[in-house]
Design a protein around this motif. Structure first.
Motif, PDB file in Angstrom:
ATOM      1  N   ALA A 158      -7.638   6.745 -15.192  1.00  0.00           N
ATOM      2  CA  ALA A 158      -8.425   6.231 -13.716  1.00  0.00           C
ATOM      3  C   ALA A 158      -7.611   4.748 -13.536  1.00  0.00           C
ATOM      4  O   ALA A 158      -7.429   3.882 -14.354  1.00  0.00           O
ATOM      5  CB  ALA A 158      -9.904   5.675 -13.840  1.00  0.00           C
ATOM      6  N   TYR A 159      -6.705   4.507 -12.436  1.00  0.00           N
ATOM      7  CA  TYR A 159      -6.141   3.705 -11.900  1.00  0.00           C
ATOM      8  C   TYR A 159      -6.776   2.483 -11.265  1.00  0.00           C
ATOM      9  O   TYR A 159      -7.830   3.158 -10.124  1.00  0.00           O
ATOM     10  CB  TYR A 159      -4.899   3.928 -11.059  1.00  0.00           C
ATOM     11  N   GLU A 160      -6.604   1.193 -11.408  1.00  0.00           N
ATOM     12  CA  GLU A 160      -7.391   0.228 -10.683  1.00  0.00           C
ATOM     13  C   GLU A 160      -6.845  -0.297  -9.580  1.00  0.00           C
ATOM     14  O   GLU A 160      -7.302  -0.849  -8.513  1.00  0.00           O
ATOM     15  CB  GLU A 160      -7.880  -0.847 -11.892  1.00  0.00           C
ATOM     16  N   HIS A 161      -5.549  -0.374  -9.928  1.00  0.00           N
ATOM     17  CA  HIS A 161      -4.611  -1.409  -8.897  1.00  0.00           C
ATOM     18  C   HIS A 161      -3.552  -0.593  -8.172  1.00  0.00           C
ATOM     19  O   HIS A 161      -2.565  -1.224  -7.243  1.00  0.00           O
ATOM     20  CB  HIS A 161      -3.942  -2.600  -9.296  1.00  0.00           C
ATOM     21  N   ILE A 162      -3.405   0.694  -8.394  1.00  0.00           N
ATOM     22  CA  ILE A 162      -2.569   1.570  -7.657  1.00  0.00           C
ATOM     23  C   ILE A 162      -3.284   2.646  -7.105  1.00  0.00           C
ATOM     24  O   ILE A 162      -4.315   3.016  -7.593  1.00  0.00           O
ATOM     25  CB  ILE A 162      -1.458   1.974  -8.509  1.00  0.00           C
ATOM     26  N   LEU A 163      -2.643   3.519  -6.348  1.00  0.00           N
ATOM     27  CA  LEU A 163      -3.164   5.067  -5.783  1.00  0.00           C
ATOM     28  C   LEU A 163      -1.811   5.947  -6.282  1.00  0.00           C
ATOM     29  O   LEU A 163      -0.587   5.592  -6.408  1.00  0.00           O
ATOM     30  CB  LEU A 163      -3.250   5.099  -4.289  1.00  0.00           C
ATOM     31  N   TYR A 164      -2.075   6.951  -6.638  1.00  0.00           N
ATOM     32  CA  TYR A 164      -1.344   7.884  -7.353  1.00  0.00           C
ATOM     33  C   TYR A 164      -1.407   9.417  -6.746  1.00  0.00           C
ATOM     34  O   TYR A 164      -2.678   9.727  -6.815  1.00  0.00           O
ATOM     35  CB  TYR A 164      -1.428   7.835  -8.652  1.00  0.00           C
ATOM     36  N   GLU A 165      -0.561   9.927  -6.091  1.00  0.00           N
ATOM     37  CA  GLU A 165      -0.575  11.180  -5.677  1.00  0.00           C
ATOM     38  C   GLU A 165       0.675  12.175  -6.011  1.00  0.00           C
ATOM     39  O   GLU A 165       1.565  11.521  -5.856  1.00  0.00           O
ATOM     40  CB  GLU A 165      -0.970  11.299  -4.171  1.00  0.00           C
ATOM     41  N   VAL A 166       0.363  13.224  -5.924  1.00  0.00           N
ATOM     42  CA  VAL A 166       1.617  14.399  -5.852  1.00  0.00           C
ATOM     43  C   VAL A 166       1.536  15.306  -4.939  1.00  0.00           C
ATOM     44  O   VAL A 166       0.485  16.059  -4.794  1.00  0.00           O
ATOM     45  CB  VAL A 166       1.731  14.943  -7.393  1.00  0.00           C
ATOM     46  N   SER A 167       2.695  15.539  -4.242  1.00  0.00           N
ATOM     47  CA  SER A 167       2.469  16.332  -2.917  1.00  0.00           C
ATOM     48  C   SER A 167       3.874  16.796  -2.738  1.00  0.00           C
ATOM     49  O   SER A 167       4.787  16.041  -2.479  1.00  0.00           O
ATOM     50  CB  SER A 167       2.007  15.857  -1.823  1.00  0.00           C
ATOM     51  N   ASP A 168       4.564  17.899  -2.473  1.00  0.00           N
ATOM     52  CA  ASP A 168       5.673  18.516  -2.337  1.00  0.00           C
ATOM     53  C   ASP A 168       6.653  18.065  -3.219  1.00  0.00           C
ATOM     54  O   ASP A 168       8.013  17.952  -3.011  1.00  0.00           O
ATOM     55  CB  ASP A 168       6.296  18.200  -0.846  1.00  0.00           C
ATOM     56  N   ARG A 169       6.197  18.100  -4.640  1.00  0.00           N
ATOM     57  CA  ARG A 169       6.887  17.779  -5.920  1.00  0.00           C
ATOM     58  C   ARG A 169       7.429  16.145  -5.678  1.00  0.00           C
ATOM     59  O   ARG A 169       8.351  15.915  -6.358  1.00  0.00           O
ATOM     60  CB  ARG A 169       8.171  18.739  -5.791  1.00  0.00           C
ATOM     61  N   ILE A 170       6.846  15.351  -4.997  1.00  0.00           N
ATOM     62  CA  ILE A 170       6.999  13.990  -4.826  1.00  0.00           C
ATOM     63  C   ILE A 170       5.771  13.326  -5.307  1.00  0.00           C
ATOM     64  O   ILE A 170       4.653  13.486  -4.785  1.00  0.00           O
ATOM     65  CB  ILE A 170       7.194  13.664  -3.476  1.00  0.00           C
ATOM     66  N   ALA A 171       5.891  12.570  -6.485  1.00  0.00           N
ATOM     67  CA  ALA A 171       4.806  11.590  -6.729  1.00  0.00           C
ATOM     68  C   ALA A 171       4.969  10.246  -5.901  1.00  0.00           C
ATOM     69  O   ALA A 171       6.045   9.733  -6.035  1.00  0.00           O
ATOM     70  CB  ALA A 171       4.895  11.487  -8.172  1.00  0.00           C
ATOM     71  N   THR A 172       3.883   9.782  -5.437  1.00  0.00           N
ATOM     72  CA  THR A 172       3.811   8.436  -4.734  1.00  0.00           C
ATOM     73  C   THR A 172       2.888   7.688  -5.453  1.00  0.00           C
ATOM     74  O   THR A 172       1.774   7.825  -5.622  1.00  0.00           O
ATOM     75  CB  THR A 172       3.412   8.632  -3.122  1.00  0.00           C
ATOM     76  N   THR A 221       1.352   4.011  -5.201  1.00  0.00           N
ATOM     77  CA  THR A 221       1.019   2.714  -4.132  1.00  0.00           C
ATOM     78  C   THR A 221       0.431   1.611  -4.862  1.00  0.00           C
ATOM     79  O   THR A 221      -0.842   1.943  -5.262  1.00  0.00           O
ATOM     80  CB  THR A 221       0.193   3.553  -2.828  1.00  0.00           C
ATOM     81  N   LEU A 222       1.006   0.797  -4.797  1.00  0.00           N
ATOM     82  CA  LEU A 222       0.556  -0.844  -5.016  1.00  0.00           C
ATOM     83  C   LEU A 222      -0.863  -0.799  -4.205  1.00  0.00           C
ATOM     84  O   LEU A 222      -0.484  -0.845  -2.926  1.00  0.00           O
ATOM     85  CB  LEU A 222       1.283  -1.832  -4.947  1.00  0.00           C
ATOM     86  N   ASN A 223      -2.100  -1.104  -4.653  1.00  0.00           N
ATOM     87  CA  ASN A 223      -3.073  -1.113  -3.867  1.00  0.00           C
ATOM     88  C   ASN A 223      -4.049  -2.344  -3.850  1.00  0.00           C
ATOM     89  O   ASN A 223      -5.095  -2.250  -4.345  1.00  0.00           O
ATOM     90  CB  ASN A 223      -4.002   0.195  -4.232  1.00  0.00           C
ATOM     91  N   ARG A 224      -3.456  -3.324  -3.505  1.00  0.00           N
ATOM     92  CA  ARG A 224      -4.258  -4.766  -3.227  1.00  0.00           C
ATOM     93  C   ARG A 224      -3.649  -5.333  -2.097  1.00  0.00           C
ATOM     94  O   ARG A 224      -3.288  -6.214  -1.913  1.00  0.00           O
ATOM     95  CB  ARG A 224      -3.949  -5.690  -4.486  1.00  0.00           C
ATOM     96  N   THR A 226      -0.307  -7.975 -10.847  1.00  0.00           N
ATOM     97  CA  THR A 226      -1.199  -8.442 -11.807  1.00  0.00           C
ATOM     98  C   THR A 226      -1.175  -7.492 -13.301  1.00  0.00           C
ATOM     99  O   THR A 226      -0.469  -6.546 -13.235  1.00  0.00           O
ATOM    100  CB  THR A 226      -2.958  -7.878 -11.310  1.00  0.00           C
ATOM    101  N   PRO A 227      -1.638  -7.951 -14.444  1.00  0.00           N
ATOM    102  CA  PRO A 227      -1.502  -7.497 -15.617  1.00  0.00           C
ATOM    103  C   PRO A 227      -2.024  -5.786 -15.373  1.00  0.00           C
ATOM    104  O   PRO A 227      -1.483  -4.948 -15.996  1.00  0.00           O
ATOM    105  CB  PRO A 227      -2.456  -8.197 -16.647  1.00  0.00           C
ATOM    106  N   ILE A 228      -3.010  -5.690 -14.626  1.00  0.00           N
ATOM    107  CA  ILE A 228      -3.739  -4.278 -14.320  1.00  0.00           C
ATOM    108  C   ILE A 228      -2.693  -3.599 -13.905  1.00  0.00           C
ATOM    109  O   ILE A 228      -2.516  -2.396 -13.956  1.00  0.00           O
ATOM    110  CB  ILE A 228      -5.016  -4.544 -13.787  1.00  0.00           C
ATOM    111  N   ASP A 241      -3.347 -17.067  -8.554  1.00  0.00           N
ATOM    112  CA  ASP A 241      -4.448 -17.386  -9.365  1.00  0.00           C
ATOM    113  C   ASP A 241      -4.177 -17.092 -10.815  1.00  0.00           C
ATOM    114  O   ASP A 241      -4.432 -17.746 -11.582  1.00  0.00           O
ATOM    115  CB  ASP A 241      -5.634 -16.586  -8.920  1.00  0.00           C
ATOM    116  N   ALA A 242      -3.569 -16.006 -11.126  1.00  0.00           N
ATOM    117  CA  ALA A 242      -3.318 -15.484 -12.515  1.00  0.00           C
ATOM    118  C   ALA A 242      -2.143 -16.447 -13.084  1.00  0.00           C
ATOM    119  O   ALA A 242      -2.255 -16.688 -14.363  1.00  0.00           O
ATOM    120  CB  ALA A 242      -2.990 -13.920 -12.702  1.00  0.00           C
ATOM    121  N   LEU A 243      -1.206 -16.794 -12.247  1.00  0.00           N
ATOM    122  CA  LEU A 243       0.103 -17.614 -12.642  1.00  0.00           C
ATOM    123  C   LEU A 243      -0.440 -19.033 -13.069  1.00  0.00           C
ATOM    124  O   LEU A 243       0.395 -19.438 -14.023  1.00  0.00           O
ATOM    125  CB  LEU A 243       1.128 -17.611 -11.613  1.00  0.00           C
TER     126      LEU A 243
END
Length: 270
Positions: free
Chosen positions: A2-16, A18-21, A29-31, A68-70
């Motif tokens: 389970a990803y927290e800070h990205i989205l992940y999808e596979v379609s047409d043999r392409i994995a996308t 997506t940084l999701n913040r 972030t470290p996550i 903030d983390a930096l």
């Protein structure tokens, strides 16, 4: 996973990936580091994936490290290896670093830069194999204006993409670079309108996935990333060795057959 800070999808043999913040312009972030590394490794191992696209949600690709983390960063953090997988004796050490692992991914990785690309965001874009950008994207190394140095191998990678003089300029000044200048100096491969960026990037990725041998792409990628460590003679010897393997492979037979029969290839990666 389970990803927290990205989205992940596979379609047409392409994995996308997506940084999701988007509310933080996809600040790193470290996550996010953990999520991206896992998704890249999973894509590399998935036979249903031929090409990987890395992009950001919203109006930015990645605006750099989360400030903030930096602010509370422990200086000893750069020495820690808690997010690194075990060292692999069969792979080049150069491509097992904290962020410089992209060349060890067996599939082509395309950075789809949909907006601001700064600091560590630019580092990740540089480690991708190709960079397609929206024509309103702004780039900056950022580090020198934060009192920091050229981090995470960017001092090695950036000159190999844009040349020594341009790299020196971008790193010393940490100035903002327009998409037009980025194209001119070779920082990106292609510019698209924001509305067409996803369509054109995925069209290129689908062309690779549908018509190019995955085994050939994996070897070509490895060859190009080995070159900085080789002489011409070593590169030629390695190419001869790989050619013998390719000539005995099913992808070569299928490539010739599909050409002669005037039909799309059915590559298996073998």
């Amino acid at each position: 996973m389970a990803y927290e800070h990205i989205l992940y999808e596979v379609s047409d043999r392409i994995a996308t990936i997506t940084l999701n913040r988007p509310d933080r312009m996809n600040a790193w972030t470290p996550i996010m580091e953990r999520d991206v590394r896992h998704a890249m490794e999973a894509s590399s191992a998935d036979d249903n994936v031929r090409v990987i696209v890395l992009t950001g949600a919203g109006r930015a690709f990645c605006a750099g490290a989360d400030m903030d983390a930096l602010k509370g960063l422990d200086p000893d953090d750069v020495r820690r290896a808690t997010n690194l997988p075990p060292f692999d004796m069969n792979r080049r050490p150069d491509w097992q670093t904290r962020y410089g692992f992209y060349p060890s991914i067996k599939k082509p990785v395309i950075a789809m830069l949909n907006g601001a690309t700064a600091g560590i965001g630019l580092v990740h874009a540089l480690y991708c194999d190709l960079r397609f950008a929206a024509d309103n994207t702004v780039f900056t190394t950022a580090f020198a204006r934060r009192g920091l140095i050229a981090e995470h191998g960017i001092s090695w990678m950036l000159p190999r993409i844009v040349g020594h003089a341009n790299a020196m300029d971008l790193l010393l000044s940490a100035r903002r670079v327009s998409s037009e200048e980025a194209l001119r100096i070779g920082l990106v491969n292609r510019l698209c309108s924001p509305e067409k960026l996803r369509e054109e990037t995925h069209a290129y990725a689908r062309d690779l996935a549908d018509f190019v041998s995955p085994s050939a792409m994996a070897v070509i990628k490895r060859q190009l990333y080995e070159v900085p460590f080789q002489t011409l003679a070593e590169a030629t010897i390695e190419a001869n060795r790989e050619m013998m393997v390719a000539l005995a492979g099913s992808d070569f037979r299928e490539g010739v057959a599909s050409f002669m029969e005037k039909r799309p290839p059915r590559f298996t990666g073998r």
